[in-house]
Motif scaffolding. Sequence first.
Motif, PDB file in Angstrom:
ATOM      1  N   VAL A 141     -28.848 -19.741 -21.697  1.00 61.89           N
ATOM      2  CA  VAL A 141     -29.090 -18.386 -21.219  1.00 61.89           C
ATOM      3  C   VAL A 141     -27.987 -17.442 -21.691  1.00 61.89           C
ATOM      4  CG1 VAL A 141     -27.881 -18.655 -19.012  1.00 61.89           C
ATOM      5  CG2 VAL A 141     -29.774 -17.021 -19.197  1.00 61.89           C
ATOM      6  N   ALA A 142     -26.771 -17.938 -21.817  1.00 62.15           N
ATOM      7  CA  ALA A 142     -25.658 -17.091 -22.242  1.00 62.15           C
ATOM      8  C   ALA A 142     -25.822 -16.650 -23.691  1.00 62.15           C
ATOM      9  CB  ALA A 142     -24.332 -17.824 -22.058  1.00 62.15           C
ATOM     10  N   ALA A 143     -26.305 -17.558 -24.544  1.00 59.92           N
ATOM     11  CA  ALA A 143     -26.523 -17.206 -25.947  1.00 59.92           C
ATOM     12  C   ALA A 143     -27.590 -16.125 -26.073  1.00 59.92           C
ATOM     13  CB  ALA A 143     -26.911 -18.446 -26.743  1.00 59.92           C
ATOM     14  N   ILE A 144     -28.651 -16.247 -25.269  1.00 66.26           N
ATOM     15  CA  ILE A 144     -29.710 -15.237 -25.294  1.00 66.26           C
ATOM     16  C   ILE A 144     -29.166 -13.892 -24.842  1.00 66.26           C
ATOM     17  CG2 ILE A 144     -31.886 -14.544 -24.226  1.00 66.26           C
ATOM     18  CD1 ILE A 144     -32.613 -17.524 -24.119  1.00 66.26           C
ATOM     19  N   ALA A 145     -28.487 -13.877 -23.719  1.00 58.25           N
ATOM     20  CA  ALA A 145     -27.953 -12.621 -23.193  1.00 58.25           C
ATOM     21  C   ALA A 145     -26.949 -11.997 -24.157  1.00 58.25           C
ATOM     22  CB  ALA A 145     -27.306 -12.861 -21.833  1.00 58.25           C
ATOM     23  N   HIS A 146     -26.071 -12.827 -24.716  1.00 61.82           N
ATOM     24  CA  HIS A 146     -25.076 -12.315 -25.650  1.00 61.82           C
ATOM     25  C   HIS A 146     -25.749 -11.748 -26.903  1.00 61.82           C
ATOM     26  CE1 HIS A 146     -21.452 -11.923 -28.037  1.00 61.82           C
ATOM     27  NE2 HIS A 146     -21.990 -12.697 -28.970  1.00 61.82           N
ATOM     28  N   GLY A 147     -26.742 -12.446 -27.409  1.00 66.93           N
ATOM     29  CA  GLY A 147     -27.432 -11.980 -28.605  1.00 66.93           C
ATOM     30  C   GLY A 147     -28.113 -10.641 -28.397  1.00 66.93           C
ATOM     31  N   TYR A 148     -28.804 -10.483 -27.284  1.00 67.27           N
ATOM     32  CA  TYR A 148     -29.492  -9.224 -27.008  1.00 67.27           C
ATOM     33  C   TYR A 148     -28.497  -8.088 -26.768  1.00 67.27           C
ATOM     34  CZ  TYR A 148     -34.247 -11.009 -26.947  1.00 67.27           C
ATOM     35  OH  TYR A 148     -35.462 -11.528 -27.328  1.00 67.27           O
ATOM     36  N   ARG A 149     -27.378  -8.396 -26.141  1.00 65.85           N
ATOM     37  CA  ARG A 149     -26.397  -7.351 -25.853  1.00 65.85           C
ATOM     38  C   ARG A 149     -25.695  -6.877 -27.126  1.00 65.85           C
ATOM     39  NH1 ARG A 149     -21.603  -8.107 -21.461  1.00 65.85           N
ATOM     40  NH2 ARG A 149     -20.931  -9.694 -22.964  1.00 65.85           N
ATOM     41  N   LYS A 156     -27.496  -0.264 -24.219  1.00 68.98           N
ATOM     42  CA  LYS A 156     -26.621  -0.706 -23.138  1.00 68.98           C
ATOM     43  C   LYS A 156     -27.384  -1.670 -22.223  1.00 68.98           C
ATOM     44  CE  LYS A 156     -23.967   0.721 -19.100  1.00 68.98           C
ATOM     45  NZ  LYS A 156     -23.629   1.828 -18.168  1.00 68.98           N
ATOM     46  N   ILE A 157     -27.051  -2.946 -22.330  1.00 66.56           N
ATOM     47  CA  ILE A 157     -27.621  -3.934 -21.416  1.00 66.56           C
ATOM     48  C   ILE A 157     -26.792  -3.890 -20.134  1.00 66.56           C
ATOM     49  CG2 ILE A 157     -28.232  -6.339 -21.049  1.00 66.56           C
ATOM     50  CD1 ILE A 157     -29.801  -5.136 -23.306  1.00 66.56           C
ATOM     51  N   ALA A 158     -27.348  -3.282 -19.090  1.00 62.75           N
ATOM     52  CA  ALA A 158     -26.601  -3.105 -17.852  1.00 62.75           C
ATOM     53  C   ALA A 158     -26.472  -4.401 -17.068  1.00 62.75           C
ATOM     54  CB  ALA A 158     -27.274  -2.038 -16.991  1.00 62.75           C
ATOM     55  N   GLY A 159     -27.434  -5.293 -17.240  1.00 60.60           N
ATOM     56  CA  GLY A 159     -27.421  -6.551 -16.513  1.00 60.60           C
ATOM     57  C   GLY A 159     -28.689  -7.325 -16.788  1.00 60.60           C
ATOM     58  N   VAL A 160     -28.851  -8.432 -16.077  1.00 59.89           N
ATOM     59  CA  VAL A 160     -30.008  -9.294 -16.291  1.00 59.89           C
ATOM     60  C   VAL A 160     -30.677  -9.604 -14.961  1.00 59.89           C
ATOM     61  CG1 VAL A 160     -29.069 -10.341 -18.383  1.00 59.89           C
ATOM     62  CG2 VAL A 160     -28.630 -11.410 -16.153  1.00 59.89           C
ATOM     63  N   VAL A 161     -31.966  -9.946 -15.057  1.00 60.25           N
ATOM     64  CA  VAL A 161     -32.694 -10.555 -13.947  1.00 60.25           C
ATOM     65  C   VAL A 161     -33.103 -11.948 -14.405  1.00 60.25           C
ATOM     66  CG1 VAL A 161     -34.804 -10.533 -12.580  1.00 60.25           C
ATOM     67  CG2 VAL A 161     -33.530  -8.416 -12.920  1.00 60.25           C
ATOM     68  N   ARG A 169     -29.174 -25.662  -7.810  1.00 64.78           N
ATOM     69  CA  ARG A 169     -28.409 -26.275  -8.884  1.00 64.78           C
ATOM     70  C   ARG A 169     -28.675 -25.571 -10.216  1.00 64.78           C
ATOM     71  NH1 ARG A 169     -24.030 -28.114 -11.166  1.00 64.78           N
ATOM     72  NH2 ARG A 169     -24.400 -29.709 -12.766  1.00 64.78           N
ATOM     73  N   HIS A 170     -29.942 -25.275 -10.463  1.00 64.97           N
ATOM     74  CA  HIS A 170     -30.322 -24.559 -11.678  1.00 64.97           C
ATOM     75  C   HIS A 170     -29.633 -23.196 -11.722  1.00 64.97           C
ATOM     76  CE1 HIS A 170     -33.826 -22.828 -14.312  1.00 64.97           C
ATOM     77  NE2 HIS A 170     -32.745 -23.058 -15.030  1.00 64.97           N
ATOM     78  N   LEU A 171     -29.660 -22.483 -10.614  1.00 60.88           N
ATOM     79  CA  LEU A 171     -29.018 -21.171 -10.547  1.00 60.88           C
ATOM     80  C   LEU A 171     -27.522 -21.276 -10.812  1.00 60.88           C
ATOM     81  CD1 LEU A 171     -28.994 -18.149  -9.963  1.00 60.88           C
ATOM     82  CD2 LEU A 171     -28.877 -18.703  -7.512  1.00 60.88           C
ATOM     83  N   SER A 172     -26.883 -22.304 -10.253  1.00 64.02           N
ATOM     84  CA  SER A 172     -25.447 -22.474 -10.456  1.00 64.02           C
ATOM     85  C   SER A 172     -25.117 -22.665 -11.931  1.00 64.02           C
ATOM     86  CB  SER A 172     -24.955 -23.676  -9.641  1.00 64.02           C
ATOM     87  OG  SER A 172     -23.566 -23.876  -9.837  1.00 64.02           O
ATOM     88  N   LEU A 173     -25.931 -23.431 -12.644  1.00 59.58           N
ATOM     89  CA  LEU A 173     -25.723 -23.635 -14.078  1.00 59.58           C
ATOM     90  C   LEU A 173     -25.868 -22.326 -14.845  1.00 59.58           C
ATOM     91  CD1 LEU A 173     -27.698 -26.979 -14.577  1.00 59.58           C
ATOM     92  CD2 LEU A 173     -25.205 -26.684 -14.644  1.00 59.58           C
ATOM     93  N   LEU A 174     -26.859 -21.548 -14.484  1.00 61.95           N
ATOM     94  CA  LEU A 174     -27.090 -20.267 -15.148  1.00 61.95           C
ATOM     95  C   LEU A 174     -25.924 -19.308 -14.902  1.00 61.95           C
ATOM     96  CD1 LEU A 174     -30.852 -19.852 -14.166  1.00 61.95           C
ATOM     97  CD2 LEU A 174     -30.005 -20.382 -16.466  1.00 61.95           C
ATOM     98  N   GLN A 175     -25.479 -19.242 -13.647  1.00 62.65           N
ATOM     99  CA  GLN A 175     -24.371 -18.349 -13.298  1.00 62.65           C
ATOM    100  C   GLN A 175     -23.089 -18.748 -14.025  1.00 62.65           C
ATOM    101  OE1 GLN A 175     -24.665 -18.950  -9.063  1.00 62.65           O
ATOM    102  NE2 GLN A 175     -25.571 -16.918  -8.729  1.00 62.65           N
ATOM    103  N   ASP A 176     -22.815 -20.024 -14.069  1.00 62.46           N
ATOM    104  CA  ASP A 176     -21.612 -20.500 -14.755  1.00 62.46           C
ATOM    105  C   ASP A 176     -21.653 -20.152 -16.235  1.00 62.46           C
ATOM    106  OD1 ASP A 176     -20.731 -21.521 -12.370  1.00 62.46           O
ATOM    107  OD2 ASP A 176     -21.271 -23.608 -12.826  1.00 62.46           O
ATOM    108  N   SER A 177     -22.821 -20.251 -16.830  1.00 63.66           N
ATOM    109  CA  SER A 177     -22.953 -19.954 -18.252  1.00 63.66           C
ATOM    110  C   SER A 177     -22.762 -18.467 -18.542  1.00 63.66           C
ATOM    111  CB  SER A 177     -24.327 -20.399 -18.757  1.00 63.66           C
ATOM    112  OG  SER A 177     -24.492 -21.792 -18.604  1.00 63.66           O
ATOM    113  N   LEU A 178     -23.239 -17.620 -17.651  1.00 60.99           N
ATOM    114  CA  LEU A 178     -23.160 -16.177 -17.866  1.00 60.99           C
ATOM    115  C   LEU A 178     -21.806 -15.583 -17.489  1.00 60.99           C
ATOM    116  CD1 LEU A 178     -26.684 -15.152 -16.542  1.00 60.99           C
ATOM    117  CD2 LEU A 178     -25.891 -14.935 -18.907  1.00 60.99           C
TER     118      LEU A 178
END
Length: 470
Positions: A141-149, A156-161, A169-178
């Motif tokens: 998810v971090a690579a996707i967000a970084h690429g789009y930003r 201006k990418i203000a944030g993500v949903v 557990r899934h959410l924790s992995l996503l948050q840690d990556s971002l």
Amino acid sequence: MALVIAGERSGVGKTTVTLTLLASLRRRDRLVQSFKVGPDYIDPMFHRHVTGRACRNLDPVLTSEAYVQQCFTRHSQLTEYALVEGVMGLFDGISSFAKDKGQMTNDKGQITDFASTAHIARLLDLPVVLVIDCSRLSGSVAAIAHGYRSFDPRIKIAGVVLNRVGSDRHLSLLQDSLEPLQLPIFGVMRRQDNITIPDRHLGLVPTAELPELNALIDRLADLGDTCFDWQRLLPLLKSESLSPPTSSSLSPSLPVRIAVACDRAFNFYYQDNLDLLQQLGAELVFWSPLEDADIPKDIQGMYFGGGFPEVFAQQLAENSSVRDAVKTAILKGMPTIAECGGLMYLCEQIIDFEGKSWSMAGVLPTSAVMGGRLTLGYRRAVALQDNLLVKANTTVYGHEFHRSHLTLTPTQPLFETSRYDCEENMGCEGWGLPANIHASYVHQHWGESREIPQQFLKQCLKVASSATWI
């Protein structure tokens, strides 16, 4: 200010996220104006159902870049909050020759993301919230967000949903990556089994066909109350008055009554088109070819928009009194616009997906046959003859989106069409005989072409003065 809700690709849930935001805002009694990027009709129906306000399409192909800016400014100033739903993926657009040297172009001098969500965000100078489908992601998810930003520094990418999150557990992995990106997470939407908007061959099923829609909107509002970071979102959604709204310069000098077919079979209309007709003096009389026993009285013109006549072909066929009245009025000279589904209704028959034939108005000597092939895309259309709406050699821009074809083509077609983004010839189409009809598969937005509704209403007045059915 306002927010653009964008997807990293189609199907990530940006419409669900948009409706959830709108539903929660309306539950809070907030006035909100929504917009939709592109030519779509159905998503704006859902927006309107939630907000109680007509959603406005922002499409620089059908109108212009200047019109997109004017439309957004005019309507966003009338409410407390404003929200723009994007189309497809953030940078998915078409090629168009750049008029501004500051645009991102390829080696041919073309804007490669014209009419995309990113293009609209740049035009309006609005921040973007990126919706990411996380159902099959964790660290990526971090690579996707970084690429789009980083892809276009003007966006201006203000944030993500984060959508379709499976577990804590899934959410924790996503948050840690971002976290290293320091990109705000504005919302987390878990996988939902009880929130599904049905679809069919042309996209979502329209609102008028969903009896349980209000219950669905309530569930979305419940979800929105808890899944978004409203403390961060509300300031970004707040609309700003850049200048006082300007009143229309149109003179209401063409007082005519226009029957607008509006029911479950015919409901594809751009609100701006209807507004223009009214600003020019027309009284719009909404009626139902499905339910009514006759066409409205004392009218001087008819407008059949697109929709799903193939889904309701049996009911349309059984309402023979209306079919006969429509045919009689047109053959006596009543000016009539029929777009896509409206064109199909004026044919002799609609042959549905199962091969069953249903009688229609019988004005055009052809039948509309449903099939699996989707005709889709922007069109450049050059008028081949003077007709109800435009003069010969006039170029208009429109959009096709249908799964039907006609058994016979017109001997004197309205348009020669080509794709908007290249020189590929799409052939000739559109019926202009009888001379008082404009029947075409090409949907038009009149925002930049006010002479089109003016010409239509003038023809309504001209024919009405000598017609026997007034």
